[in-house]
Scaffold this motif. Structure first.
Motif, PDB file in Angstrom:
ATOM      1  N   GLU A   1     -29.446   2.353  -2.300  1.00  0.00           N
ATOM      2  CA  GLU A   1     -29.078   1.167  -2.776  1.00  0.00           C
ATOM      3  C   GLU A   1     -29.337   0.128  -1.676  1.00  0.00           C
ATOM      4  N   VAL A   2     -30.021  -0.920  -2.209  1.00  0.00           N
ATOM      5  CA  VAL A   2     -30.464  -1.998  -1.251  1.00  0.00           C
ATOM      6  C   VAL A   2     -29.084  -2.893  -1.123  1.00  0.00           C
ATOM      7  N   LYS A   3     -28.824  -3.130   0.214  1.00  0.00           N
ATOM      8  CA  LYS A   3     -27.603  -3.902   0.458  1.00  0.00           C
ATOM      9  C   LYS A   3     -28.019  -5.532   0.830  1.00  0.00           C
ATOM     10  N   ALA A   4     -28.909  -5.551   1.662  1.00  0.00           N
ATOM     11  CA  ALA A   4     -29.215  -6.975   2.105  1.00  0.00           C
ATOM     12  C   ALA A   4     -30.907  -6.887   2.317  1.00  0.00           C
ATOM     13  N   VAL A   5     -31.456  -8.206   2.414  1.00  0.00           N
ATOM     14  CA  VAL A   5     -32.724  -8.339   2.620  1.00  0.00           C
ATOM     15  C   VAL A   5     -33.065  -9.529   3.378  1.00  0.00           C
ATOM     16  N   GLU A   6     -34.043  -9.456   4.387  1.00  0.00           N
ATOM     17  CA  GLU A   6     -34.304 -10.692   5.490  1.00  0.00           C
ATOM     18  C   GLU A   6     -36.024 -10.899   4.951  1.00  0.00           C
ATOM     19  N   VAL A   7     -36.217 -12.026   4.763  1.00  0.00           N
ATOM     20  CA  VAL A   7     -37.548 -12.672   4.563  1.00  0.00           C
ATOM     21  C   VAL A   7     -38.045 -13.473   5.808  1.00  0.00           C
ATOM     22  N   GLU A   8     -38.915 -13.052   6.644  1.00  0.00           N
ATOM     23  CA  GLU A   8     -39.221 -13.815   7.656  1.00  0.00           C
ATOM     24  C   GLU A   8     -40.720 -14.548   7.746  1.00  0.00           C
ATOM     25  N   GLY A   9     -40.879 -15.563   7.935  1.00  0.00           N
ATOM     26  CA  GLY A   9     -42.330 -16.267   7.894  1.00  0.00           C
ATOM     27  C   GLY A   9     -42.182 -17.473   8.312  1.00  0.00           C
ATOM     28  N   GLU A  10     -43.242 -18.422   8.107  1.00  0.00           N
ATOM     29  CA  GLU A  10     -43.456 -19.607   9.051  1.00  0.00           C
ATOM     30  C   GLU A  10     -42.713 -20.681   7.993  1.00  0.00           C
TER      31      GLU A  10
ATOM     32  N   ALA B   1     -32.008  -3.768   4.443  1.00  0.00           N
ATOM     33  CA  ALA B   1     -30.881  -2.932   4.610  1.00  0.00           C
ATOM     34  C   ALA B   1     -30.479  -2.172   3.153  1.00  0.00           C
ATOM     35  N   THR B   2     -30.495  -0.567   3.447  1.00  0.00           N
ATOM     36  CA  THR B   2     -30.397   0.268   2.285  1.00  0.00           C
ATOM     37  C   THR B   2     -29.264   1.365   2.749  1.00  0.00           C
ATOM     38  N   SER B   3     -28.706   2.002   1.685  1.00  0.00           N
ATOM     39  CA  SER B   3     -27.918   3.009   1.991  1.00  0.00           C
ATOM     40  C   SER B   3     -28.426   4.335   2.593  1.00  0.00           C
ATOM     41  N   HIS B   4     -30.084   4.316   2.379  1.00  0.00           N
ATOM     42  CA  HIS B   4     -30.810   5.290   3.179  1.00  0.00           C
ATOM     43  C   HIS B   4     -31.110   4.841   4.703  1.00  0.00           C
ATOM     44  N   GLY B   5     -31.207   3.673   4.875  1.00  0.00           N
ATOM     45  CA  GLY B   5     -31.315   3.242   6.153  1.00  0.00           C
ATOM     46  C   GLY B   5     -32.486   1.960   6.284  1.00  0.00           C
ATOM     47  N   ALA B   6     -33.016   1.553   7.267  1.00  0.00           N
ATOM     48  CA  ALA B   6     -33.649   0.342   7.144  1.00  0.00           C
ATOM     49  C   ALA B   6     -35.098   0.552   6.754  1.00  0.00           C
ATOM     50  N   ILE B   7     -35.531  -0.500   5.792  1.00  0.00           N
ATOM     51  CA  ILE B   7     -36.896  -0.221   5.378  1.00  0.00           C
ATOM     52  C   ILE B   7     -37.645  -1.774   5.788  1.00  0.00           C
ATOM     53  N   ALA B   8     -38.694  -1.810   6.482  1.00  0.00           N
ATOM     54  CA  ALA B   8     -39.350  -2.740   7.087  1.00  0.00           C
ATOM     55  C   ALA B   8     -40.691  -2.752   6.832  1.00  0.00           C
ATOM     56  N   LEU B   9     -41.105  -3.966   6.401  1.00  0.00           N
ATOM     57  CA  LEU B   9     -42.690  -4.238   6.298  1.00  0.00           C
ATOM     58  C   LEU B   9     -42.769  -5.469   7.278  1.00  0.00           C
ATOM     59  N   ASP B  10     -43.688  -5.208   8.328  1.00  0.00           N
ATOM     60  CA  ASP B  10     -43.896  -6.169   9.459  1.00  0.00           C
ATOM     61  C   ASP B  10     -45.322  -6.226   9.690  1.00  0.00           C
TER      62      ASP B  10
ATOM     63  N   ILE C   1     -39.853   3.231   7.441  1.00  0.00           N
ATOM     64  CA  ILE C   1     -38.854   3.724   6.700  1.00  0.00           C
ATOM     65  C   ILE C   1     -37.876   4.904   7.257  1.00  0.00           C
ATOM     66  N   ASP C   2     -36.665   4.509   7.253  1.00  0.00           N
ATOM     67  CA  ASP C   2     -35.810   5.666   7.765  1.00  0.00           C
ATOM     68  C   ASP C   2     -36.125   6.969   7.470  1.00  0.00           C
ATOM     69  N   GLY C   3     -36.325   7.928   8.587  1.00  0.00           N
ATOM     70  CA  GLY C   3     -36.655   9.343   8.545  1.00  0.00           C
ATOM     71  C   GLY C   3     -38.252   9.501   8.134  1.00  0.00           C
ATOM     72  N   GLN C   4     -39.029   8.567   8.185  1.00  0.00           N
ATOM     73  CA  GLN C   4     -40.333   8.915   7.801  1.00  0.00           C
ATOM     74  C   GLN C   4     -41.187   8.206   9.082  1.00  0.00           C
ATOM     75  N   PRO C   5     -42.390   8.829   9.185  1.00  0.00           N
ATOM     76  CA  PRO C   5     -43.299   7.932  10.285  1.00  0.00           C
ATOM     77  C   PRO C   5     -43.730   6.584   9.925  1.00  0.00           C
ATOM     78  N   ASP C   6     -43.868   5.448  10.816  1.00  0.00           N
ATOM     79  CA  ASP C   6     -44.400   4.349  10.591  1.00  0.00           C
ATOM     80  C   ASP C   6     -46.014   4.383  10.185  1.00  0.00           C
ATOM     81  N   ARG C   7     -46.243   3.796   9.086  1.00  0.00           N
ATOM     82  CA  ARG C   7     -47.544   3.748   8.614  1.00  0.00           C
ATOM     83  C   ARG C   7     -48.097   2.415   8.571  1.00  0.00           C
TER      84      ARG C   7
END
Length: 380
Positions: free
Chosen positions: A197-206, A243-252, A263-269
């Motif tokens: 479940e997705v709980k909250a999202v942050e979008v970062e940019g100029e 922020a999800t029930s599974h953990g943090a997911i980020a695309l940076d 993705i929490d629990g997986q290696p960074d790609r």
């Protein structure tokens, strides 16, 4: 081959096109559409260069409409049309006509363009700068099935987004939206890998970068969770964190070229997420001439609603979140679209809750097809 015509007419321009095709030995017309570029003298070169590169994928007749400013009252009452006709190697993979309109004829550009349109072929009008407030009601825009603008080129891009929402007509699109297609595709693919479940999202940019606002509105519209806008030094859009029930997911993506998917629990790609040139963006838009319903839905969510969200609701990841199932939650329209040009984006702003969303392609090829997004029912 180039043919210069001074103080001419649309009929003479058509004859010059036929003459040019015969001179280079290609009497048949092989173009698939007419691309009308409405610009000024300052931006004509860059726009034409982008169109010529895009013509290798979409052979087209390109009509560049340049309205020349008359300095004296006498010149403003006179009318003159100058044309530069290019065929063969000088026009990419199609035909190009530069139309310079002087005097009163500049107010009736549609009467000059209409006789030069390819018969039974779609028409696309592109305003690289200074787009009208309502493209569909513009005399040239009324001739087109597709109308392309770029809110990034406006002095107040966020306000321009609101104006676009008020006047949206099926067939309108924005290169600021095209720039974020790979982000949408990648985020959808990331959520397709986990059930959560997705709980909250942050979008970062100029700051002052409309692509960041559009991505935030798309997430708000599709996910029905709080979306927060924050600032960075760029370039362009730099990160999306969920922020999800599974953990943090980020695309940076800090350097405007290579991004890291975590993705929490997986290696960074590491994923390629470069910022594309205008020619690539135009080529992507010319691949589809039907209305972009996903863009319309995100645009109508409203930048005002996004900015008016209260901070307590959007800032806390623990805030009540919809029961949206993340696997297949987002559906991305494909197409590798690079980030927006270098400028900035609005200050940190929380966003209103969005809606559940549809599936996204998980491969690069699927990303380029840009399948439409559809909302899904919330998971129980």
């Amino acid at each position: 081959m180039k043919i210069d015509l001074t103080d001419t007419t649309a009929g003479k321009v058509n004859k010059a096109l036929v003459q040019g095709r015969r001179a280079i030995g290609t009497p048949a017309v092989g173009m698939v559409l007419t691309l009308v570029i409405v610009t000024d003298e300052e931006n004509a070169y860059d726009a034409l260069k982008a169109a010529e590169e895009a013509s290798h994928e979409h052979p087209s007749r390109t009509l560049v409409v340049i309205k020349r400013v008359s300095r004296s009252p006498r010149d403003r009452t006179a009318s003159r049309l100058d044309a530069d006709v290019r065929v063969g190697a000088d026009a990419g993979s199609g035909e190009t006509v530069l139309l310079r309109l002087h005097g009163e004829v500049a107010d009736h550009a549609d009467s000059v363009v209409l006789p030069l349109l390819l018969p039974d072929a779609p028409v696309v009008v592109w305003w690289p700068v200074n787009a009208p407030l309502d493209p569909a009601k513009d005399p040239l825009g009324a001739l087109a099935q597709r109308r392309v603008t770029d809110t990034y080129s406006s002095e107040q891009p966020v306000r321009e987004l609101s104006a676009r929402a008020d006047t949206y007509t099926p067939g309108d699109t924005d290169l600021s939206w095209t720039r974020i297609t790979p982000w949408r595709s990648m985020l959808a693919a990331a959520l397709d890998q986990v059930v959560c479940e997705v709980k909250a999202v942050e979008v970062e940019g100029e700051e002052f970068n409309p692509s960041c606002e559009l991505l935030a509105m798309w997430l708000a519209d599709r996910l029905d969770v709080p979306v927060r806008r924050s600032l960075s030094s760029g370039p362009g859009l730099t990160a999306v964190r969920m922020a999800t029930s599974h953990g943090a997911i980020a695309l940076d993506r800090a350097d405007g070229s290579l991004a890291t998917l975590s993705i929490d629990g997986q290696p960074d790609r590491a994923v390629a997420l470069k910022r594309r040139e205008t020619a690539e963006l135009i080529a992507e838009e010319l691949r589809r001439l039907d209305p972009d319903d996903t863009y319309a839905s995100a645009l109508r969510f409203g930048v005002d609603r996004l900015n008016a969200s209260t901070a307590p609701e959007a800032a806390a990841p623990e805030a009540p979140a919809p029961r949206a199932q993340a696997s297949g939650d987002l559906a991305a329209q494909g197409g590798a679209a690079a980030e927006e040009p270098a400028k900035g984006e609005p200050a940190t702003r929380p966003a209103a809750a969005p809606d559940a969303a549809a599936e996204a392609p998980t491969t690069e090829a699927a990303s380029q097809e840009r399948p439409p997004l559809t909302k899904r029912a919330k998971a129980t």
